[in-house]
Structures are given as C-alpha cells and as structure tokens.
Design an enzyme around this catalytic site. Sequence first.
Site, PDB file in Angstrom:
ATOM      1  N   HIS A  34      63.242 -76.361   9.768  1.00 53.88           N
ATOM      2  CA  HIS A  34      63.976 -75.503   8.843  1.00 53.88           C
ATOM      3  C   HIS A  34      63.349 -74.110   8.878  1.00 53.88           C
ATOM      4  CE1 HIS A  34      60.457 -76.221   6.394  1.00 53.88           C
ATOM      5  NE2 HIS A  34      60.697 -77.521   6.405  1.00 53.88           N
ATOM      6  N   HIS A  37      59.550 -73.741   9.081  1.00 45.78           N
ATOM      7  CA  HIS A  37      58.979 -73.858  10.431  1.00 45.78           C
ATOM      8  C   HIS A  37      59.282 -72.587  11.231  1.00 45.78           C
ATOM      9  CE1 HIS A  37      59.712 -78.228   9.451  1.00 45.78           C
ATOM     10  NE2 HIS A  37      58.445 -78.267   9.802  1.00 45.78           N
ATOM     11  N   GLN A  61      49.908 -90.997  10.150  1.00 55.02           N
ATOM     12  CA  GLN A  61      49.716 -90.298   8.876  1.00 55.02           C
ATOM     13  C   GLN A  61      50.658 -90.818   7.778  1.00 55.02           C
ATOM     14  OE1 GLN A  61      50.911 -86.404  10.747  1.00 55.02           O
ATOM     15  NE2 GLN A  61      51.752 -85.993   8.732  1.00 55.02           N
ATOM     16  N   GLY A 147      51.857 -74.269   7.403  1.00 53.36           N
ATOM     17  CA  GLY A 147      52.440 -73.728   6.182  1.00 53.36           C
ATOM     18  C   GLY A 147      51.545 -73.993   4.970  1.00 53.36           C
ATOM     19  N   GLU A 148      51.582 -73.048   4.039  1.00 51.91           N
ATOM     20  CA  GLU A 148      50.794 -73.207   2.800  1.00 51.91           C
ATOM     21  C   GLU A 148      51.444 -74.191   1.833  1.00 51.91           C
ATOM     22  OE1 GLU A 148      50.282 -69.212   1.410  1.00 51.91           O
ATOM     23  OE2 GLU A 148      48.632 -68.818   2.812  1.00 51.91           O
ATOM     24  N   SER A 186      61.345 -80.651   5.229  1.00 48.06           N
ATOM     25  CA  SER A 186      62.213 -81.515   6.047  1.00 48.06           C
ATOM     26  C   SER A 186      62.805 -82.614   5.177  1.00 48.06           C
ATOM     27  CB  SER A 186      61.408 -82.138   7.184  1.00 48.06           C
ATOM     28  OG  SER A 186      60.826 -81.126   7.956  1.00 48.06           O
TER      29      SER A 186
END
Length: 280
Positions: A34, A37, A61, A147-148, A186
């Site tokens: 999206h 990203h 994960q 990303g934060e 996402s």
Amino acid sequence: MLVVETIDKLHAFLAEARAAGKSVGLVPTMGALHEGHASLVKRSVKENGVTVVSVFVNPTQFNDKGDLERYPRTLEADCQLLEALGTDCVFAPTVEEVYPEPDTRVFDFDPLDKVMEGVYRPGHFNGVAQIVSKLFMYVEPDRAYFGEKDFQQLAIIREMVRQMDFKLEIVGCPIVREADGLALSSRNALLTPEQRVTALAISKALFTSVDYAKEHSLEETKQMVEQAIADTEGLELEYYEVVNGDTLQPVAAWDDADYIVGCITVYCGKVRLIDNIRYK
Ligand code: PAF
C-alpha cells in the site's frame, strides 16, 4: 524490473549493481503493498543506485496459524506497483528457498522484546529477526527501510543490527495515513467497509490524546484512550502502552523521558490493528 525467486539470481543481480558502483537499498515487505510501503520504496529509489524489495510472508514470525493463512497475498498487483515506483529488483522467494531447514536461531533483545508485541505475540520478534537478518545477509544493503508504524519492530531491528554488527543504515520512515486518519496496513484489506469505519476510532483516540495530554497526567491520558476504545462497539483493546521511545519501557509521568510514544493494538473483529503516536 527483475523479479527473482532464488538467492542465486538475487546475487547475480547484486553483483552487477555493485560492479557498476551502485549503492543498494532494501525494502523488506510481506507484500499486500500500500502507500505506506510505497513511501519506503520511493525513499530508497531516491537514496540508492538500485532498490531491492523483498516480498515474503515470513511464517516464522506468525504465532497464530490462522493469521498466517489469512494474510493477504497479492504478488501480481505488488509487482505492478513496485515497477511503477522504479524498483529494480523484487525478491519473492518460496518458504523452502529461505528455510531449507528450520531456523533454530534464538535472539535476545531484552528488554525491548519483553513488552507489548513481545508479550502478546511470543516468538514474533524472533521470527522477524530471523528473516530480516537473512535478508541483510543475502542483500548486504547500504540502507534498509522500515515503517515507524511497527514502532517496536523498528527498535528491535536497530538493536539486531547493533548486536550482529551489520554494516548498514536503518532508515525509519513516518506512518502513512488515509485522509481520515487510519494508519495504512496490509491488514486493512481484511476489514469490511463497516469495520473500516469502526477502526477510525483508533487513530481518532490517539490524535485527541495528544491535546488531552497537554492538560492531563500520563495516567489520565492513557485512561482516556483506553475508554475511547472500550466505548466503540466492534473494537477490543489488546494493550495501550505509553513508553520511552528509546527503551520501550512504560513511563509513569510525562517528565520521565524526553521521547515518549503511545503504542496501541486493537482487534477490529478478527483483524489485529496497531498504531502509535508520539507525545514528545
Ligand atoms: O514489517 C513487515 O512487513 C515484516 O515484519 C518484515 C520486516 C518484512 C519481516 O517479515
């Protein structure tokens, strides 16, 4: 744009880029891309000679099998977006390529991994460290972009780089939001249109709390956010922690640290959403 599934082909691409004296930027993703990203990819394209984007839904994960199965997979659309953004190479390996045998490495990021996601998703950050360290070893990037929104993940990756002495720069990029405030994820693709509206209460509570914090104690502000979520039908709070942005340890008062961030995780139906806001 080259799309490769194997580490050998990735290495061949990188060898050419390096021979041409180009720096390498890496954007690790799990696909279902999206605008969040896209902001990482744009920054990498601007700052590096070539940009590699990995698209891999990393099974190690996920501590919840259903979550792994539900995770959206949209490689074709992802590649279209990545090509338009100027990506040079997409690395989209199979699980067998990355894990020909089980990865038994155990990482210790104490105390960073003992709070928040570390409590509610046991083993999650170990899996993140497994895949991200493998990607760093395959690609040996000059810079890697995260990303934060995944605030704790970013802190843990920085710590992993320190522990493992990787020679690269970790670039943290700001959260990208929809015009109405919803943090891009996402997982938003899994929300029904009604749930998407319900989910807006999360960012709204966080934004409101920033002003509220100017006149109220940390505890009162925390309670205000918790109450706003509790009052919204369809949302279930997993945690809201107000932490020192460097150590990720909870703080009790606004004067306790110079860098303070509120981190929230909320279930909207079955969809687990995270967000965060900086207070100072
Ligand atoms: O943030 C993500 O999408 C994932 O945790 C990452 C960093 C790509 C590792 O699988």
